[in-house]
Design a protein around this motif. Sequence first.
Motif, PDB file in Angstrom:
ATOM      1  N   PRO A  50      43.993  52.843  37.304  1.00 39.08           N
ATOM      2  CA  PRO A  50      44.005  51.952  38.250  1.00 39.08           C
ATOM      3  C   PRO A  50      45.140  51.629  38.906  1.00 39.08           C
ATOM      4  CG  PRO A  50      44.558  50.951  36.015  1.00 39.08           C
ATOM      5  CD  PRO A  50      44.306  52.207  35.977  1.00 39.08           C
ATOM      6  N   PRO A  51      44.948  51.118  40.351  1.00 42.29           N
ATOM      7  CA  PRO A  51      45.818  50.628  41.183  1.00 42.29           C
ATOM      8  C   PRO A  51      46.929  50.019  40.572  1.00 42.29           C
ATOM      9  CG  PRO A  51      44.027  50.054  42.336  1.00 42.29           C
ATOM     10  CD  PRO A  51      43.627  50.716  40.839  1.00 42.29           C
ATOM     11  N   ALA A  52      48.522  50.121  40.786  1.00 39.64           N
ATOM     12  CA  ALA A  52      49.337  49.523  40.358  1.00 39.64           C
ATOM     13  C   ALA A  52      49.373  47.856  40.283  1.00 39.64           C
ATOM     14  CB  ALA A  52      50.723  49.952  40.878  1.00 39.64           C
ATOM     15  N   GLY A  53      49.728  47.408  39.136  1.00 43.26           N
ATOM     16  CA  GLY A  53      49.838  45.877  39.559  1.00 43.26           C
ATOM     17  C   GLY A  53      48.564  45.113  39.182  1.00 43.26           C
ATOM     18  N   LEU A  54      47.495  45.758  38.737  1.00 44.45           N
ATOM     19  CA  LEU A  54      46.225  45.155  38.391  1.00 44.45           C
ATOM     20  C   LEU A  54      46.207  44.347  37.173  1.00 44.45           C
ATOM     21  CD1 LEU A  54      43.036  44.779  38.830  1.00 44.45           C
ATOM     22  CD2 LEU A  54      42.778  47.068  37.462  1.00 44.45           C
ATOM     23  N   THR A  55      45.927  43.166  37.049  1.00 44.23           N
ATOM     24  CA  THR A  55      45.784  42.346  36.015  1.00 44.23           C
ATOM     25  C   THR A  55      44.855  41.032  36.340  1.00 44.23           C
ATOM     26  OG1 THR A  55      47.333  41.021  34.499  1.00 44.23           O
ATOM     27  CG2 THR A  55      47.884  40.942  36.745  1.00 44.23           C
ATOM     28  N   ASP A  56      44.694  40.163  35.370  1.00 46.49           N
ATOM     29  CA  ASP A  56      43.907  39.059  35.693  1.00 46.49           C
ATOM     30  C   ASP A  56      44.314  38.246  37.111  1.00 46.49           C
ATOM     31  OD1 ASP A  56      42.831  36.439  35.556  1.00 46.49           O
ATOM     32  OD2 ASP A  56      44.295  35.890  33.789  1.00 46.49           O
ATOM     33  N   SER A  57      43.434  37.925  37.648  1.00 46.53           N
ATOM     34  CA  SER A  57      43.683  37.546  38.869  1.00 46.53           C
ATOM     35  C   SER A  57      44.294  36.138  39.147  1.00 46.53           C
ATOM     36  CB  SER A  57      42.075  37.159  40.007  1.00 46.53           C
ATOM     37  OG  SER A  57      41.551  36.166  39.028  1.00 46.53           O
ATOM     38  N   LYS A  58      44.227  35.479  38.024  1.00 42.79           N
ATOM     39  CA  LYS A  58      45.132  34.222  37.805  1.00 42.79           C
ATOM     40  C   LYS A  58      46.391  34.233  37.882  1.00 42.79           C
ATOM     41  CE  LYS A  58      42.220  32.760  34.515  1.00 42.79           C
ATOM     42  NZ  LYS A  58      41.417  33.684  34.483  1.00 42.79           N
ATOM     43  N   LEU A  59      46.842  35.525  37.469  1.00 42.68           N
ATOM     44  CA  LEU A  59      48.439  35.752  37.352  1.00 42.68           C
ATOM     45  C   LEU A  59      48.942  36.488  38.734  1.00 42.68           C
ATOM     46  CD1 LEU A  59      48.248  37.378  33.717  1.00 42.68           C
ATOM     47  CD2 LEU A  59      48.580  35.260  34.309  1.00 42.68           C
ATOM     48  N   LEU A  60      48.080  36.654  39.571  1.00 45.45           N
ATOM     49  CA  LEU A  60      48.592  37.098  40.737  1.00 45.45           C
ATOM     50  C   LEU A  60      48.746  36.087  42.139  1.00 45.45           C
ATOM     51  CD1 LEU A  60      46.215  40.141  40.957  1.00 45.45           C
ATOM     52  CD2 LEU A  60      48.836  40.253  40.447  1.00 45.45           C
ATOM     53  N   SER A  61      49.632  36.276  42.851  1.00 49.69           N
ATOM     54  CA  SER A  61      49.897  35.387  43.936  1.00 49.69           C
ATOM     55  C   SER A  61      48.680  35.570  44.933  1.00 49.69           C
ATOM     56  CB  SER A  61      51.126  35.398  44.561  1.00 49.69           C
ATOM     57  OG  SER A  61      51.082  36.871  45.356  1.00 49.69           O
ATOM     58  N   PRO A  62      48.374  34.487  45.760  1.00 47.68           N
ATOM     59  CA  PRO A  62      47.145  34.851  46.791  1.00 47.68           C
ATOM     60  C   PRO A  62      47.349  35.992  47.629  1.00 47.68           C
ATOM     61  CG  PRO A  62      47.869  32.480  46.618  1.00 47.68           C
ATOM     62  CD  PRO A  62      48.667  33.122  45.876  1.00 47.68           C
ATOM     63  N   LYS A  63      48.384  36.185  47.984  1.00 49.00           N
ATOM     64  CA  LYS A  63      48.780  37.355  49.085  1.00 49.00           C
ATOM     65  C   LYS A  63      48.417  38.644  48.143  1.00 49.00           C
ATOM     66  CE  LYS A  63      52.510  39.251  51.838  1.00 49.00           C
ATOM     67  NZ  LYS A  63      52.522  40.838  51.412  1.00 49.00           N
ATOM     68  N   ARG A  64      49.159  38.621  47.024  1.00 54.04           N
ATOM     69  CA  ARG A  64      48.770  39.854  46.249  1.00 54.04           C
ATOM     70  C   ARG A  64      47.544  40.155  45.742  1.00 54.04           C
ATOM     71  NH1 ARG A  64      49.503  44.960  45.924  1.00 54.04           N
ATOM     72  NH2 ARG A  64      49.365  45.969  43.643  1.00 54.04           N
ATOM     73  N   ARG A  65      46.895  39.159  45.668  1.00 51.37           N
ATOM     74  CA  ARG A  65      45.290  39.288  45.251  1.00 51.37           C
ATOM     75  C   ARG A  65      44.865  39.834  46.271  1.00 51.37           C
ATOM     76  NH1 ARG A  65      45.259  33.915  42.308  1.00 51.37           N
ATOM     77  NH2 ARG A  65      44.623  33.080  44.486  1.00 51.37           N
ATOM     78  N   THR A  66      44.880  39.273  47.457  1.00 52.56           N
ATOM     79  CA  THR A  66      44.152  39.961  48.552  1.00 52.56           C
ATOM     80  C   THR A  66      44.427  41.230  48.907  1.00 52.56           C
ATOM     81  OG1 THR A  66      44.158  37.557  49.549  1.00 52.56           O
ATOM     82  CG2 THR A  66      43.720  39.564  51.064  1.00 52.56           C
ATOM     83  N   GLU A  67      45.732  41.508  48.809  1.00 54.83           N
ATOM     84  CA  GLU A  67      45.990  43.292  48.849  1.00 54.83           C
ATOM     85  C   GLU A  67      45.449  44.145  48.016  1.00 54.83           C
ATOM     86  OE1 GLU A  67      50.601  42.267  50.878  1.00 54.83           O
ATOM     87  OE2 GLU A  67      50.351  42.860  48.608  1.00 54.83           O
ATOM     88  N   LEU A  68      45.436  43.373  46.650  1.00 54.14           N
ATOM     89  CA  LEU A  68      44.811  44.202  45.713  1.00 54.14           C
ATOM     90  C   LEU A  68      43.299  44.463  45.789  1.00 54.14           C
ATOM     91  CD1 LEU A  68      45.921  45.820  43.318  1.00 54.14           C
ATOM     92  CD2 LEU A  68      45.539  43.859  41.651  1.00 54.14           C
TER      93      LEU A  68
END
Length: 233
Positions: A50-68
Amino acid sequence: MAYEPPTHTVERSIRAITGAKIVAGVDEVGRGAWAGPVTVCAAITGLRRPPAGLTDSKLLSPKRRTELAALLEDWVTCHALGHASPREIDELGMTASLRLAAVRALEGLPVRPDAVILDGKHDYLGRPWQVRTVIKGDRSCVAVAAASVIAKVRRDAMMAELQGEFAPFGFAANAGYPSPVHKAALAEWGPTPHHRLSWSYLDALPQWRHLKRVRVVVAGDELEDGGQLGFDF
């Protein structure tokens, strides 16, 4: 804080035990909101890295979630979204609405999965789907984590579109969850057409309590009352 990246361990186990060739990961968002739909994403990823940094959406910042999410929508083999509207949630209850949204997502895929990995401990999907529930699957399973991020970003975008018409409620920031801004707007303006009218938040608003829709609680529907659920901002 660093988190262990999700793996394909559960999917490999399902394939080995059942002979399934196509396994979908399924996750939901919006269960604890007071307004807006409950949204389910079904994603098929195969066994690719998978793409680097993939994890539960709740653990990501809004900006990183959108990018991912933008990366994931191109990376996954396929995905589909299903929604259950506030009216359907009022009429059916949350458990049945989750199933409705999940079936819509799964039936929206271009291929039918042989098995489904469902985030959490409750199988709200049931037969005829072959389901494996995984607690914190959105953190440990690649396909479920991908579904988690896509579902969260897409539902947040849907709620942000309501901001222009319902600016006092702050939907662009709270996505329909009970933030202070949302609560203050409810007290002053009452519920919008996008609110769930069978939920207990109306009990605390005497001027709007007459709008509450009363429904018979189905035995075992432990997800019925939004006032008792954890919120997944």
